[in-house]
Design an enzyme around this catalytic site. Structure first.
Site, PDB file in Angstrom:
ATOM      1  N   GLU A  17       1.280  -9.399  11.446  1.00 14.56           N
ATOM      2  CA  GLU A  17       1.137  -8.984  10.043  1.00 14.56           C
ATOM      3  C   GLU A  17       2.525  -8.748   9.424  1.00 14.56           C
ATOM      4  O   GLU A  17       2.809  -9.169   8.320  1.00 14.56           O
ATOM      5  CB  GLU A  17       0.294  -7.699   9.982  1.00 14.56           C
ATOM      6  N   ASP A  65       0.771  -1.241   0.000  1.00 15.14           N
ATOM      7  CA  ASP A  65       0.000   0.000   0.000  1.00 15.14           C
ATOM      8  C   ASP A  65       0.802   1.290   0.000  1.00 15.14           C
ATOM      9  O   ASP A  65       0.600   2.162  -0.822  1.00 15.14           O
ATOM     10  CB  ASP A  65      -0.932   0.025   1.210  1.00 15.14           C
TER      11      ASP A  65
HETATM   12  C1  9WN Z   1      -5.935  -2.587   1.638  1.00 16.29           C
HETATM   13  C2  9WN Z   1      -5.124  -7.631   3.913  1.00 16.29           C
HETATM   14  C3  9WN Z   1      -4.455  -6.525   3.110  1.00 16.29           C
HETATM   15  C4  9WN Z   1      -3.297  -7.059   2.256  1.00 16.29           C
HETATM   16  C5  9WN Z   1      -2.430  -5.944   1.689  1.00 16.29           C
HETATM   17  C6  9WN Z   1      -2.037  -5.019   2.830  1.00 16.29           C
HETATM   18  C7  9WN Z   1      -3.270  -4.465   3.516  1.00 16.29           C
HETATM   19  C8  9WN Z   1      -5.347  -3.170   2.933  1.00 16.29           C
HETATM   20  C9  9WN Z   1      -5.396  -2.092   3.988  1.00 16.29           C
HETATM   21  O1  9WN Z   1      -4.025  -5.539   4.046  1.00 16.29           O
HETATM   22  O2  9WN Z   1      -4.019  -3.667   2.612  1.00 16.29           O
HETATM   23  O3  9WN Z   1      -6.057  -3.578   0.676  1.00 16.29           O
HETATM   24  O4  9WN Z   1      -6.505  -1.683   4.323  1.00 16.29           O
HETATM   25  O5  9WN Z   1      -4.350  -1.637   4.447  1.00 16.29           O
HETATM   26  O6  9WN Z   1      -1.202  -4.001   2.378  1.00 16.29           O
HETATM   27  O7  9WN Z   1      -1.302  -6.486   1.041  1.00 16.29           O
HETATM   28  O8  9WN Z   1      -3.793  -7.852   1.219  1.00 16.29           O
HETATM   29  O9  9WN Z   1      -4.176  -8.320   4.683  1.00 16.29           O
END
Ligand code: 9WN
Length: 409
Positions: free
Chosen positions: A382, A158
């Site tokens: 995470e 992100d």
């Molecule tokens: C937006 C779910 C996701 C991962 C991504 C990570 C994070 C989301 C957020 O979480 O993104 O998609 O709201 O921050 O960056 O890689 O799939 O774990």
């Protein structure tokens, strides 16, 4: 393998299971995410093959008519996450976001098929949907053969420094008022900033304004970045899709053509100035100059590139635990802020397993051992600080547990 941790990892998958799909983690991410789900399927496959196949089937059920498989499926409304289905207004059979995510599903399906040959009929039934999704990338997302992202969330990385230039070019003054939810679940210092979120939302608003019409978005979206995450994961996924297709007696000639296009496209990401694979800002027509863990996915994609080794070795030497998401020696490295420094087990797995396959045992073993050490010390977070191993972001994380079950443990 530590039985204790293995039981805990299985417990995390079971605990995040919502019946057919798995949450990345409770609270912070209360829906089905695309690439998380592919990791979850593989994690389940290590102890419950049926549940693994089901995970992929649920993911496929969200496919849009045009072939895209969205990055989030909002199966049941949950006020704990923003932006939700009302903001995204995706146009698939299940409420969804309007962008995709790194296409790792075919590659995990191939692994699962090797683990459970009795699942062949189920894999076969999903194969055409995967091919349609892969075609969608080839139709709408290529630039000189490399795969572009149209939103930082699409890359799954992100707030990576890769996007800084393209983000600066977005005017988000009129984005309006909104309330974030992520910062009520985890420390804001570990999350993207308001500046970032304004732009993330502006891009969603632009997508909604044209009904997520990919042709129009190719013209008007200010954010279009050719990305190593997407290019390398799709290249790998096409190889796995072709191999499965041959086994199923399908004609794979078109997929072979896609592979050749993507191989050429990968080369357009090689930036001699940083000695590594870089992202390319298509709108601005320049490299972003960022060495990241995604730069090191070439081996995973089947490209055994000796040019990329010195940077990999330098990045590994500059951190205590695994591969950092951003070059630890670069200006702006932040060891706890998400994709600007922390080490991520899922990326460690993709890079590490790619190195293993290409026979680069030294760096592969280092990454694998470090990934296991992180989980042994702090459980299934995470992501982690690559200097101190401190766990960060969400806890009880599905794909981290899956990496333990399938590889690190
Ligand atoms: C937006 C779910 C996701 C991962 C991504 C990570 C994070 C989301 C957020 O979480 O993104 O998609 O709201 O921050 O960056 O890689 O799939 O774990």
């Amino acid at each position: 393998m530590s039985m204790d941790l293995t039981e805990k990892a299985q417990g995390i998958l079971r605990g995040n299971d919502r019946g057919g799909y798995t949450l990345p983690t409770k609270g912070l991410y209360p829906y089905q995410w695309n690439w998380d789900s592919a990791f979850a399927a593989w994690g389940f496959a290590t102890f419950d093959a049926d549940r693994g196949w089901q995970e992929l089937e649920t993911l496929m059920s969200g496919q849009w008519e045009d072939g895209m498989i969205p990055h989030i499926l909002f199966h049941r409304p949950d006020p704990g996450y923003f932006p939700g289905p009302d903001v995204w207004q995706g146009r698939g059979p299940i409420p969804s976001s309007g962008i995709s995510q790194p296409p790792v599903a075919a590659s995990f399906m191939a692994k699962m098929l090797a683990m459970d040959p009795t699942g062949e009929a189920r894999a076969r039934a999903m194969w055409p949907a995967l091919k349609r999704w892969h075609r969608w990338f080839m139709d709408w997302r290529l630039d000189r053969g490399a795969v572009c992202v149209t939103h930082p969330w699409e890359a799954g990385r992100d707030n990576a420094p890769d996007w800084d230039g393209a983000m600066r070019a977005i005017d988000a003054d009129d984005v309006g008022e909104y309330t974030r939810r992520d910062t009520s679940h985890v420390d804001p210092a570990m999350r993207p900033t308001k500046y970032d979120y304004d732009r993330y939302l502006k891009l969603v608003q632009i997508g909604v304004s044209v009904g997520w019409d990919h042709e129009k978005l190719r013209e008007i979206n200010p954010f279009r970045v050719a990305d190593p995450t997407m290019t390398f994961t799709l290249l790998r996924a096409q190889r796995d899709l072709a191999a499965m297709g041959r086994r199923f007696g399908e004609d794979v000639s078109e997929i072979e053509e896609w592979i050749a296009v993507l191989e050429d496209g990968a080369e357009t990401l090689w930036n001699p100035e940083i000695g590594g694979y870089d992202s390319r800002d298509v709108r601005a027509g320049r490299f972003n100059g960022v060495l990241s863990n995604a730069s090191m996915l070439c081996w995973y994609a089947g490209i055994n590139d000796a040019r990329a080794l010195p940077a990999l070795e330098r990045m590994l030497a500059a951190a205590e635990y695994g591969l950092a998401s951003y070059d630890p020696e670069a200006e702006g490295f932040e060891s706890l802020r998400y994709w600007r420094g922390p080490t991520w087990p899922i990326m460690n797995y993709l890079v590490g397993s790619g190195l293993e396959e290409q026979g680069l045992d030294g760096p592969a073993a280092r990454i694998r051992r470090d990934t296991a050490r992180l989980m042994e010390a702090h459980g299934f977070a995470e992501y982690y600080d690559p200097h101190t191993s401190a766990p960060a972001g969400g806890g009880s994380f599905t794909w981290t547990a899956a990496v333990w079950l399938g590889w690190a443990g």
